[in-house]
Every structure is written in C-alpha cells, then in structure tokens.
Design an enzyme around this catalytic site. Sequence first.
Site, PDB file in Angstrom:
ATOM      1  N   ASP A  29      51.635  51.450  89.732  1.00 33.06           N
ATOM      2  CA  ASP A  29      52.841  51.000  89.026  1.00 33.06           C
ATOM      3  C   ASP A  29      54.007  50.747  89.976  1.00 33.06           C
ATOM      4  OD1 ASP A  29      51.430  51.200  86.716  1.00 33.06           O
ATOM      5  OD2 ASP A  29      52.428  53.009  85.976  1.00 33.06           O
ATOM      6  N   GLU A  31      54.009  49.616  92.980  1.00 33.58           N
ATOM      7  CA  GLU A  31      53.887  48.344  93.682  1.00 33.58           C
ATOM      8  C   GLU A  31      54.278  47.195  92.758  1.00 33.58           C
ATOM      9  OE1 GLU A  31      53.091  45.557  96.731  1.00 33.58           O
ATOM     10  OE2 GLU A  31      53.665  47.669  96.655  1.00 33.58           O
ATOM     11  N   TYR A  32      53.853  47.290  91.486  1.00 30.51           N
ATOM     12  CA  TYR A  32      54.257  46.286  90.493  1.00 30.51           C
ATOM     13  C   TYR A  32      55.786  46.282  90.360  1.00 30.51           C
ATOM     14  CZ  TYR A  32      54.697  43.755  86.073  1.00 30.51           C
ATOM     15  OH  TYR A  32      55.053  42.854  85.109  1.00 30.51           O
ATOM     16  N   ASP A  33      56.364  47.472  90.218  1.00 30.35           N
ATOM     17  CA  ASP A  33      57.815  47.575  90.036  1.00 30.35           C
ATOM     18  C   ASP A  33      58.575  46.996  91.242  1.00 30.35           C
ATOM     19  OD1 ASP A  33      57.349  48.785  87.626  1.00 30.35           O
ATOM     20  OD2 ASP A  33      57.612  50.829  88.384  1.00 30.35           O
ATOM     21  N   SER A  77      43.354  34.381  54.052  1.00 30.08           N
ATOM     22  CA  SER A  77      42.878  35.761  54.101  1.00 30.08           C
ATOM     23  C   SER A  77      41.359  35.729  53.933  1.00 30.08           C
ATOM     24  CB  SER A  77      43.544  36.597  53.010  1.00 30.08           C
ATOM     25  OG  SER A  77      43.317  36.021  51.743  1.00 30.08           O
ATOM     26  N   GLU A 105      32.410  40.827  64.199  1.00 30.12           N
ATOM     27  CA  GLU A 105      33.510  41.388  64.983  1.00 30.12           C
ATOM     28  C   GLU A 105      34.107  42.575  64.227  1.00 30.12           C
ATOM     29  OE1 GLU A 105      36.322  38.087  65.907  1.00 30.12           O
ATOM     30  OE2 GLU A 105      34.821  36.881  64.873  1.00 30.12           O
ATOM     31  N   LYS A 107      37.081  44.489  62.284  1.00 32.27           N
ATOM     32  CA  LYS A 107      38.239  44.136  61.464  1.00 32.27           C
ATOM     33  C   LYS A 107      39.326  45.162  61.759  1.00 32.27           C
ATOM     34  CE  LYS A 107      39.827  43.254  56.747  1.00 32.27           C
ATOM     35  NZ  LYS A 107      41.037  44.090  56.904  1.00 32.27           N
ATOM     36  N   ASP A 109      43.154  46.958  61.696  1.00 32.13           N
ATOM     37  CA  ASP A 109      44.098  47.347  60.653  1.00 32.13           C
ATOM     38  C   ASP A 109      45.498  47.325  61.245  1.00 32.13           C
ATOM     39  OD1 ASP A 109      44.715  48.015  58.117  1.00 32.13           O
ATOM     40  OD2 ASP A 109      43.951  50.053  58.181  1.00 32.13           O
ATOM     41  N   ARG A 128      51.983  36.264  59.443  1.00 34.32           N
ATOM     42  CA  ARG A 128      51.163  35.456  58.534  1.00 34.32           C
ATOM     43  C   ARG A 128      51.956  35.041  57.300  1.00 34.32           C
ATOM     44  NH1 ARG A 128      48.421  36.098  53.887  1.00 34.32           N
ATOM     45  NH2 ARG A 128      46.690  34.670  53.537  1.00 34.32           N
ATOM     46  N   GLU A 162      45.764  40.237  65.756  1.00 40.27           N
ATOM     47  CA  GLU A 162      46.243  41.382  64.981  1.00 40.27           C
ATOM     48  C   GLU A 162      47.086  42.270  65.888  1.00 40.27           C
ATOM     49  OE1 GLU A 162      45.776  43.074  60.930  1.00 40.27           O
ATOM     50  OE2 GLU A 162      45.368  41.151  61.909  1.00 40.27           O
ATOM     51  N   TYR A 211      41.466  36.839  67.916  1.00 43.19           N
ATOM     52  CA  TYR A 211      40.113  36.654  67.401  1.00 43.19           C
ATOM     53  C   TYR A 211      39.864  35.271  66.798  1.00 43.19           C
ATOM     54  CZ  TYR A 211      42.712  37.813  63.161  1.00 43.19           C
ATOM     55  OH  TYR A 211      43.651  37.822  62.151  1.00 43.19           O
ATOM     56  N   LYS A 299      33.949  45.693  54.079  1.00 46.43           N
ATOM     57  CA  LYS A 299      34.834  46.863  54.104  1.00 46.43           C
ATOM     58  C   LYS A 299      34.000  48.132  54.004  1.00 46.43           C
ATOM     59  CE  LYS A 299      38.953  46.699  53.146  1.00 46.43           C
ATOM     60  NZ  LYS A 299      40.201  46.809  53.912  1.00 46.43           N
ATOM     61  N   CYS A 391      54.912  75.516  30.467  1.00 48.41           N
ATOM     62  CA  CYS A 391      55.327  74.626  31.548  1.00 48.41           C
ATOM     63  C   CYS A 391      55.738  75.460  32.753  1.00 48.41           C
ATOM     64  CB  CYS A 391      56.492  73.746  31.106  1.00 48.41           C
ATOM     65  SG  CYS A 391      57.180  72.725  32.447  1.00 48.41           S
ATOM     66  N   CYS A 394      59.853  74.962  33.144  1.00 44.84           N
ATOM     67  CA  CYS A 394      60.854  75.389  32.162  1.00 44.84           C
ATOM     68  C   CYS A 394      60.325  76.448  31.200  1.00 44.84           C
ATOM     69  CB  CYS A 394      61.366  74.186  31.374  1.00 44.84           C
ATOM     70  SG  CYS A 394      60.129  73.444  30.270  1.00 44.84           S
ATOM     71  N   CYS A 407      54.287  68.886  28.769  1.00 44.93           N
ATOM     72  CA  CYS A 407      55.387  69.804  28.486  1.00 44.93           C
ATOM     73  C   CYS A 407      56.096  69.298  27.233  1.00 44.93           C
ATOM     74  CB  CYS A 407      56.351  69.852  29.669  1.00 44.93           C
ATOM     75  SG  CYS A 407      57.867  70.772  29.330  1.00 44.93           S
ATOM     76  N   CYS A 412      63.104  69.376  30.201  1.00 44.37           N
ATOM     77  CA  CYS A 412      62.476  70.011  31.366  1.00 44.37           C
ATOM     78  C   CYS A 412      63.027  69.333  32.625  1.00 44.37           C
ATOM     79  CB  CYS A 412      60.966  69.850  31.287  1.00 44.37           C
ATOM     80  SG  CYS A 412      60.083  70.605  32.671  1.00 44.37           S
TER      81      CYS A 412
END
Length: 645
Positions: A29, A31-33, A77, A105, A107, A109, A128, A162, A211, A299, A391, A394, A407, A412
């Site tokens: 990191d 070296e990147y910085d 969708s 593939e 799916k 979330d 979307r 996604e 995807y 699913k 209840c 009450c 109740c 109540c």
Amino acid sequence: MKDRMRELVDILNRWAYEYYVLDDPSVEDREYDRLYDQLRELERERGVVFSDSPTRRVGGEPVKAFEKHAHIARLYSLDKAVSDDELAAFFTRVQKAGDTDFTVEFKYDGLTVCLTYEEGEFVRATTRGNGVEGEDVTEQALTIRSFPLKISYRGTLEVRGEAVMRLSRLKEYNELHPDEPLKNARNAAAGAVRNLDPKMTASRRIEILFYDINYMSENPLKSQAEEVEFLRREGFATFPYFKVCRDYDEVKSAIDEIEIERKTLDYLTDGAVVKVNREAVREAMGYTDKFPRWAIAFKFEAEEAESEVKRVFWQVGRTGKLTPLAEIEPVELAGATVRRATLNNYGDLMKKDVKVHSRVLVRRSNEVIPEILGAVSHTEGSVPVEKPSRCPYCGSEIKEVGANLFCSNEDCPPRVVQKLTHYCSKNAMDVEGMSEATLTVLNEKKGVRNFSDLYELREEDFAGLDGFAKKKTDNLLNSIQKSKNIPLDRFIYALGINGIGRVASRDLARFGTVENIAALTEEELLAIENIGEITARAVADYFRDEENRKEIGRLSLLGVKPFVKESASGALSGQIVVLTGSLSAMSRTEAQKKIEEAGGTAASSVTGKTTLVVAGESAGSKLEKAKKAGIPVVGEEEFLKLLQG
C-alpha cells in the site's frame, strides 16, 4: 511532465486492477500511496486531470438530489423458480424455441446499477429504478474501484452489475461504528450507492460485480459466455464462478454447487441465475412485460436455523389481538442477527408444539419477520407456554375467537398506542415524526389516548420529557396542525375501522362527508364493490358507537376538516379502472395513484361499472371476467401510453 502523468495513471490503474478486481496485489500500500501522491501533485501543478485518473475516485461534494436518467435499453427483472418442477418447466419452454446451451451464475443480493460508456470513456452510473429510468449515481459510483474509467470498446455501451458489500467489510465497519451499526450487507450497499454524500459511499468500501451487457451499439456479442469474457477483458470485476452447461442435469448440478459454496462466500447470495447462452435463441423467445423469457432466477429456500426459545411474550395490536413472540438465542439468518421470531397466534403456537427452553427451527426470508416453523426437540427443562387468561399489559379479560386471543379493554395501553400510530402513519394523517416510541411516551406521561388528544397538545406538555428538545417539539406540533387539512379517504383510513384499507376508504370517500358515510346502512355499504358483509357490519357498528361519534365531533371542533379531492381531468377522466397482474414499470400503489392523477378511479374488482381493465404479467380471474363481460382490456405498454395522453 504530461508523459510522467500518463505513466503514473497507467501504473496506478494496473495496481488498482490487481487489488480490487483480481484480488492479487503486486505492491504494498505504501508504494501505491507514494505514486498516488506524486500524481496528485503533478495534477495540481498542471491543472489537468486525465479522465481515467485514480484521483477522480476520492468522492466529491454532496449532491442536492438524484436526477432521473433513462436507460438506453430497458433493464428487466428476472422470473423466479423455487422448485425443480418450475425449473424443468423453464427448460421445456426453451427447448421449443431452439437448440442451445445454458449458463449458470451466482445471484447476488445487493443493488443493481447500470454503467454507461461512450467512446471508451465512463460517463454515467444509474440505479435500475423501474427498469426504464433510474437515479443518476455517477458521483457515488466514482468512489468504487471495481470497474475501469476507460475501456478499449469505442461504441456506446451499458453494462449491468450488482453493488455489494463484503460480509467481512460489514463486520469491520460495524466494529468501527458501534453506535450506528449497519443492519446487513444488502442494505449497506444500497444505502451507500443512494447516499447523497459520495464520501459516505467511499467509507463503506463497496464494490460492483458485473454480469451482463445491457446495450452495445456496435458488434453486439452472440452469447452470455462472450459477454462475461468481454467484461473480464475490459477490466470489470466479475465473480469467478461461471459455468456453461449443455442440459438440465448439468444446470441442476451447477445450482447444487452454488448452494453449497454460497455458505462460505464473503457476499450475500440468495440463488443462482440460469440463462440461455445463445443470443439467437434469446431473440426467438423474447420478453414478457416484466421478464426475459430466456432467463430465470432459481431461488434457494429461505434460510433456516435451530435455536432455543428463552421465553415467549405477548404483543397487543390495535384490534386487541395478542400475538405470541419468542425470544430466542441469537442466530445468523439471511445476513441478519435474529433474536425474536413470531408464532402468529395462540393456535399456531399450540400446533407447532413450541415450549420455553425447547429447540425450534427458525426461518427468515428476505425482509419477512422471522418465523418459528416448529419444535425440533424438547428437554427436561422445557416448559409449556401458558395461555393467558388476562391481558399481560392491563389485566383485562381475554376473549378467544377461533385461534386468536383478544384483550377486551379498548383502553389497553399498547392497543391505544397502536391505534394512535396507525392514525399518524404516512398513508393516514401523515403526522411526521410521531413515531410509536413518541406516542408511547405521550400515552404514559401525558395520558394521550384519543386522536383528539393530539390536537390539544401544547409546547409546555413536552417540558421535562427526555429527548424532546424545542426543535423536535416545534416540528411535532407543526406536523399535527398540518394534518388537520387532509383528504377524506385518508381520514377514514386513519380511523382504523376493521376491514377498511386504503381502497375501501377511497370508495367510502365518494359519499362526500363523514356524516354521509356514517348514515349508510349495512345494505348500502354492501352495495359498494370493495366491501363485504363482515366489513359492512364493522363500518356500521363503528358509526353506531356513541364514543366514536363523540370523538369525530371533537376532532371537528379542534379543526380537523377532511375534504374530498376534486376529480382530476385527464386521459382517464371518468374511467373506472381495475388492475390485474403485476406491472414492471411501477408498483400497484403507484399505478393506482397514476390512474387517479389522470382523472380515473382505481377499483379492486371487475363489476358492471368497470370501464377498463389493465392486464399485467400473470393476470388472473379478473382478466377472464372482463373478457366475458366485453370490458376493454389493455396491456402495460398501452396503459403507459394512455397515462401519457
């Protein structure tokens, strides 16, 4: 200097690709910085920033609002299958269209986003939305490093992915922000992309897994496999698992692999996506109003886990119904920690043989309240759940109606609070800021129990109450006053009459005044298309009740004046429209609102008064009834054209 800047941009982008896309960094990191700081200094000196410079990804100033942007091609969708039989039916439909192979593939979330490129340059990112247009989230997307700002393809391109947050990053984030932890990875990713402050997006370190190619202006590809290869070649992050399968058995085997592997992933997944691989067969199959016919999401069953019941307590709703809730040993389900689960009613509790200190099976599906499916085993310490005779809040007598307990006391406290909460809710009187917690305090400390009590509150009533600073108090009082001027249908809905939802309240509002509605007989109520026998009796009983009539009178004296909305003039003026099936461009609630804005009336059932039926995907018996009655029927596309005049 310009050559050095170009060299630094190319080096840093290559290192970022190795880190964020390949997950295989070649430098440390620091070296990147070091080179990043060098590039930023050169950009400052020259006043020039290349379009693909990594310095563009830091996150700019907050935007005031998201602008809408239309997608070049519609983002559909996916239809869903939850059983092997439904998956087999999909294969049967495909076989009729032509010979093809399939791809499988994961799916994911998260939140779907669409990126646009022109002449090889990244120009825009959108959500979307409704599939036709989404929200422009370009500034937010620029903070995400799993896609290139420059590609070799020179035509116009839309790619779909996604936005996700790794589970490990969610854990790290919550450890750093214990006071405001994120609930789950899906909400964290969606909230990051749709946050008006790009710096907040950057802080959550989300990524986009790509995807799909949604649109390609030149040399469109001929298969899903070619699309994924294109995405990888151009530097987009994709998930390594991608299989081309010849037949049903190979697809089913791939789905089984995904179901096993997903439990070890650092991402939330809830299924597998099966697509026809060849573009020619896709074109032959086409689309429904909502889905491509050539793809399906398989699913997986809702997540389940075993846990132990620590105790069972009872909640009282606004109707007085007692719902048993189980407090359980915490378990992780669908990306959330579950500590409570419902048992629906006393009959359900008995049928499932749930006891305190027993092992039970708990299920959670998406955002649905976790539910106990049944007892797995009992121990010597298992104790039956006692059926309350009084209840728990009450002490009033309990009434048993079928499988439910109620109740008998209308005063109540939790029942009163639930009634008030419903009255103040967004679709009712819309008293902004008046939450259930606030109403609980007002009920306990100030004796607020009737709707009219809200309109008699003064600033001094909030003095001494914890959490009620002057600004919050002023906002609440202003919101209460604002609610006095409300459409009649929302006022009727706010009263909480059993069986009267938003559709039935609109039907009742056509009678013009509360007095006219109160004067309706049960027979007259039954003649209204959305009101049945039980609801008609409930409405009549409500207005026969002396205390209810007095309360409506008090509200009137305090300035609550419901009004009837004037009928809008428009393309559907005078039409009585019934919706059946699902629409892809909008929800049913949005469609009903559009109908009313166009001067029409949204009805829930087909009758002799119906003048138009809008048939969406999976339209049911209402469509058949309309056809038999000769009532005009339009599809979603024609419906949208009607709304536009």
